[in-house]
Write a protein that holds these residues in place. Structure first.
Motif, PDB file in Angstrom:
ATOM      1  N   GLY A 113       0.563  -1.355   0.150  1.00 44.69           N
ATOM      2  CA  GLY A 113      -0.208  -0.046  -0.299  1.00 44.69           C
ATOM      3  C   GLY A 113       0.672   1.644   0.092  1.00 44.69           C
ATOM      4  N   GLU A 114       2.480   0.484  -0.607  1.00 45.74           N
ATOM      5  CA  GLU A 114       2.809   2.707  -0.328  1.00 45.74           C
ATOM      6  C   GLU A 114       2.715   3.019  -1.905  1.00 45.74           C
ATOM      7  N   SER A 115       3.544   4.264  -1.652  1.00 49.85           N
ATOM      8  CA  SER A 115       3.591   5.147  -3.582  1.00 49.85           C
ATOM      9  C   SER A 115       4.539   4.253  -3.856  1.00 49.85           C
ATOM     10  N   TRP A 116       4.945   4.698  -4.838  1.00 50.65           N
ATOM     11  CA  TRP A 116       6.854   3.844  -5.983  1.00 50.65           C
ATOM     12  C   TRP A 116       6.274   4.777  -6.852  1.00 50.65           C
ATOM     13  N   VAL A 130       0.077   6.417  -3.726  1.00 51.34           N
ATOM     14  CA  VAL A 130      -1.879   5.668  -3.365  1.00 51.34           C
ATOM     15  C   VAL A 130      -1.315   7.089  -2.040  1.00 51.34           C
ATOM     16  N   THR A 131      -3.185   6.755  -2.481  1.00 54.92           N
ATOM     17  CA  THR A 131      -3.861   7.479  -1.377  1.00 54.92           C
ATOM     18  C   THR A 131      -5.494   7.245  -0.493  1.00 54.92           C
ATOM     19  N   PRO A 132      -5.713   7.370   1.222  1.00 53.36           N
ATOM     20  CA  PRO A 132      -6.527   6.847   1.726  1.00 53.36           C
ATOM     21  C   PRO A 132      -7.418   7.549   0.710  1.00 53.36           C
ATOM     22  N   LEU A 133      -8.821   7.248   1.049  1.00 50.36           N
ATOM     23  CA  LEU A 133     -10.235   7.501   0.975  1.00 50.36           C
ATOM     24  C   LEU A 133     -10.655   8.260   1.326  1.00 50.36           C
ATOM     25  N   ASP A 134     -10.915   9.794   1.431  1.00 51.70           N
ATOM     26  CA  ASP A 134     -11.122  10.618   2.327  1.00 51.70           C
ATOM     27  C   ASP A 134     -12.273  10.033   3.698  1.00 51.70           C
ATOM     28  N   ARG A 135     -13.917  10.132   3.056  1.00 50.01           N
ATOM     29  CA  ARG A 135     -14.617   9.619   3.717  1.00 50.01           C
ATOM     30  C   ARG A 135     -15.401   8.335   3.896  1.00 50.01           C
ATOM     31  N   VAL A 136     -15.758   6.907   4.372  1.00 52.28           N
ATOM     32  CA  VAL A 136     -15.640   5.633   4.336  1.00 52.28           C
ATOM     33  C   VAL A 136     -16.814   5.974   4.836  1.00 52.28           C
ATOM     34  N   GLY A 137     -18.335   4.789   4.965  1.00 52.10           N
ATOM     35  CA  GLY A 137     -19.289   4.923   5.645  1.00 52.10           C
ATOM     36  C   GLY A 137     -19.073   3.162   6.156  1.00 52.10           C
ATOM     37  N   ILE A 138     -19.287   2.692   7.613  1.00 54.42           N
ATOM     38  CA  ILE A 138     -19.170   0.880   7.433  1.00 54.42           C
ATOM     39  C   ILE A 138     -20.694   1.361   8.457  1.00 54.42           C
ATOM     40  N   TYR A 139     -21.404  -0.613   7.814  1.00 58.66           N
ATOM     41  CA  TYR A 139     -22.647  -0.540   7.791  1.00 58.66           C
ATOM     42  C   TYR A 139     -22.381  -2.186   9.208  1.00 58.66           C
ATOM     43  N   VAL A 140     -22.747  -1.825  10.864  1.00 56.24           N
ATOM     44  CA  VAL A 140     -22.765  -2.442  11.677  1.00 56.24           C
ATOM     45  C   VAL A 140     -23.854  -3.384  11.745  1.00 56.24           C
ATOM     46  N   PRO A 141     -23.999  -4.467  11.420  1.00 58.23           N
ATOM     47  CA  PRO A 141     -25.771  -5.036  11.578  1.00 58.23           C
ATOM     48  C   PRO A 141     -25.881  -5.036  13.158  1.00 58.23           C
ATOM     49  N   GLY A 142     -27.288  -5.321  13.245  1.00 60.47           N
ATOM     50  CA  GLY A 142     -27.655  -5.457  14.423  1.00 60.47           C
ATOM     51  C   GLY A 142     -29.254  -5.393  14.219  1.00 60.47           C
ATOM     52  N   PHE A 403     -11.948 -14.652  -7.722  1.00 59.61           N
ATOM     53  CA  PHE A 403     -11.803 -12.912  -8.595  1.00 59.61           C
ATOM     54  C   PHE A 403     -11.752 -12.497  -7.611  1.00 59.61           C
ATOM     55  N   SER A 404     -11.807 -12.708  -5.888  1.00 55.65           N
ATOM     56  CA  SER A 404     -11.485 -11.380  -5.296  1.00 55.65           C
ATOM     57  C   SER A 404     -11.551 -11.546  -3.944  1.00 55.65           C
ATOM     58  N   SER A 405     -10.882 -10.634  -2.833  1.00 55.02           N
ATOM     59  CA  SER A 405      -9.894 -10.693  -1.430  1.00 55.02           C
ATOM     60  C   SER A 405     -10.847 -10.927  -0.606  1.00 55.02           C
ATOM     61  N   PRO A 406     -10.207 -11.039   0.773  1.00 51.71           N
ATOM     62  CA  PRO A 406     -10.791  -9.827   1.836  1.00 51.71           C
ATOM     63  C   PRO A 406     -10.448  -8.472   1.840  1.00 51.71           C
ATOM     64  N   LEU A 407     -11.435  -8.369   2.693  1.00 52.09           N
ATOM     65  CA  LEU A 407     -11.522  -6.733   2.797  1.00 52.09           C
ATOM     66  C   LEU A 407     -10.052  -6.613   3.625  1.00 52.09           C
ATOM     67  N   GLY A 408      -9.057  -5.196   2.684  1.00 52.28           N
ATOM     68  CA  GLY A 408      -7.994  -5.320   3.369  1.00 52.28           C
ATOM     69  C   GLY A 408      -7.959  -3.718   3.241  1.00 52.28           C
ATOM     70  N   VAL A 409      -6.999  -3.098   3.646  1.00 50.41           N
ATOM     71  CA  VAL A 409      -5.910  -1.945   3.585  1.00 50.41           C
ATOM     72  C   VAL A 409      -6.308  -1.126   1.851  1.00 50.41           C
ATOM     73  N   LYS A 414      -6.535   4.503  -3.100  1.00 49.41           N
ATOM     74  CA  LYS A 414      -6.845   4.740  -4.467  1.00 49.41           C
ATOM     75  C   LYS A 414      -5.460   4.458  -4.874  1.00 49.41           C
ATOM     76  N   ARG A 415      -5.655   4.222  -6.323  1.00 52.15           N
ATOM     77  CA  ARG A 415      -4.227   4.825  -6.592  1.00 52.15           C
ATOM     78  C   ARG A 415      -4.055   5.526  -7.898  1.00 52.15           C
ATOM     79  N   SER A 416      -2.566   6.637  -8.190  1.00 57.07           N
ATOM     80  CA  SER A 416      -3.621   7.565  -9.366  1.00 57.07           C
ATOM     81  C   SER A 416      -1.815   7.601 -10.546  1.00 57.07           C
TER      82      SER A 416
END
Length: 456
Positions: A113-116, A130-142, A403-409, A414-416
């Motif tokens: 996850g580092e820039s190069w 590599v830069t982080p997203l500004d804001r994320v929403g987390i849905y926690v079941p309840g 074709f997909s992976s676990p949730l992760g960093v 996002k990558r530019s």
């Protein structure tokens, strides 16, 4: 009295194995048309009316009345108070689990996850930022239960990635309530704030939180209201209404995945106590009736021992009826010709959780290509991965591990691409670009490259 659990017995040597195997694997992810229409109406209403719609649906579906959305917001003081109110044993467990999850995701960030950047022979700089997203929403079941572990697994990698604003939405589970079918949360006379969930928010670094659930919570995060900020991505599991809402808002925001029923596949060579394997099968079956638990083993006598353990242990389980329904409807005990064949079948299934319950797990691990998470050895129960081993427990289901992976960093970054062409580089690259652009009929593209080339 609990019904007996009889997972389907199959053998790869049987002539009809393939047909019966495929029938047992089948699960339809199609959403009920009525749910889709209800969700579409809720999303449109929240987008149009914002806070007023959120308050109306929260009152109708959660039974939680409030005058303003501010009344539904949880504060950092609420988080700390919840944490401080826990017994020391639970506080320590939360801290220990969070530390292991954070350590794993910090290592993940360093690895991928580092820039190069690099410069080639003519001085052109190429790389990735590599830069982080500004804001994320987390849905926690309840709605039916509370899942502090889900909060840790979603919030901590976002925090490690560098996300500044982590917005949690969580329905308030209701004691003694019944599902309304409205927006997928449960009706109640009052909301019950789960102390462990709030304490986990304190440990994980959640920025803001609202006691809102269902499709209306997803809509609020996707579109924003006067009180709930719009996010860049929504992660976290939920029921059919939440999944349908996430599917519909994708494109306006990012989402992690559309999760199906929980799954476990155990590859056993017969060396692990049968009781352990039976309980591991239970650990997924107890989630819900659609969960899938499968055993692959080349030892028929051992499979008999596992079935005996299922019969003996099931009456001891508080969720025995759910386990029995899951094992009877979707479970399977499959006798294979060999462990090699078991590995090949596992790759076809691409399970969410894959246990290699063997005295030599590292012999078989290189043969296993498709799984959300691989648990190696008899002592590595899937439940440890759910809570505190460190790797993320948000995993691809329904064969999507192909074709997909676990949730992760990486889900919160996002990558530019970085490109800085030197004068010398423009001479070499310009000619290539010019030829290709003319070939595509895009003359302005060609001229833009040619203008930067030195004239002879």
């Amino acid at each position: 009295m609990t019904a007996p659990a009889r997972p389907l017995r199959l053998s790869t040597a049987d002539a009809d194995f393939e047909a019966r195997f495929q029938q047992r694997l089948h699960w339809s992810a199609d959403t009920d048309a009525a749910i889709e229409q209800r969700v579409a109406d809720i999303l449109a209403d929240v987008k149009a009316r914002g806070d007023a719609a959120v308050l109306e649906y929260t009152r109708r579906f959660d039974g939680l009345a409030a005058d303003t959305v501010a009344d539904l917001e949880l504060t950092q003081a609420d988080f700390q108070q919840a944490f401080d109110s826990l017994p020391a044993e639970q506080r320590d467990a939360l801290r220990a689990a969070a530390a292991r999850v954070r350590s794993y995701h910090e290592a993940q960030k360093k690895a991928s996850g580092e820039s190069w950047t690099y410069r080639d022979a003519d001085g052109t700089l190429l790389g990735q930022k590599v830069t982080p997203l500004d804001r994320v929403g987390i849905y926690v079941p309840g709605g039916k239960a509370a899942y502090p572990s889900s909060l840790l697994m979603n919030a901590i990698p976002a925090h490690v990635a560098g996300v500044q604003d982590i917005i949690m939405v969580v329905p308030t589970p209701a004691k003694g309530s019944v599902a309304t079918g409205g927006a997928g949360t449960e009706a109640a006379t009052r909301g019950e704030r789960n102390v462990l969930v709030l304490a986990a928010a304190y440990v994980a670094g959640v920025t803001r939180a609202f006691t809102v659930g269902g499709a209306q919570a997803v809509a609020a995060l996707a579109y924003g209201t006067a009180s709930i900020p719009a996010v860049d991505k929504i992660t976290g599991p939920g029921n059919a209404y939440v999944a349908a809402a996430k599917r519909r808002v994708f494109g306006t925001v990012g989402i992690d995945m559309i999760a199906g029923p929980s799954e476990i596949l155990v590859l056993a060579d017969g060396s692990t106590p049968a009781d352990w394997v039976a309980m591991d099968l239970f650990s997924q079956a107890e989630h819900d009736e659609l969960a899938q638990s499968i055993l692959l083993c080349p030892d028929a006598v051992y499979i008999d021992a596992v079935q005996e353990a299922i019969d003996r242990l099931l009456p001891q389980m508080p969720r025995a009826d759910i386990i029995a329904a899951s094992l009877n409807g979707r479970g399977a005990l499959i006798h294979t010709r060999s462990m090699d064949e078991a590995c090949a079948i596992s790759n076809r299934i691409a399970p969410e959780h894959l246990e290699v319950s063997s005295h030599e797990p590292h012999r078989w691990e290189p043969m296993l290509k498709h799984a959300g998470a691989i648990f190696l050895g008899a002592y590595t129960s899937e439940s440890l991965g759910d809570y505190c081993a460190g790797p993320n427990h948000v995993l691809p289901t329904s064969g999507t591990a192909r074709f997909s992976s676990p949730l992760g960093v990486y889900d919160f970054q996002k990558r530019s691409s970085l490109i800085e062409v030197s004068q010398a580089g423009a001479q070499a690259l310009g000619g290539i670009a010019s030829v290709l652009a003319h070939g595509e009929g895009l003359q302005a593209h060609a001229r833009a490259a040619e203008m930067r080339m030195r004239s002879e």
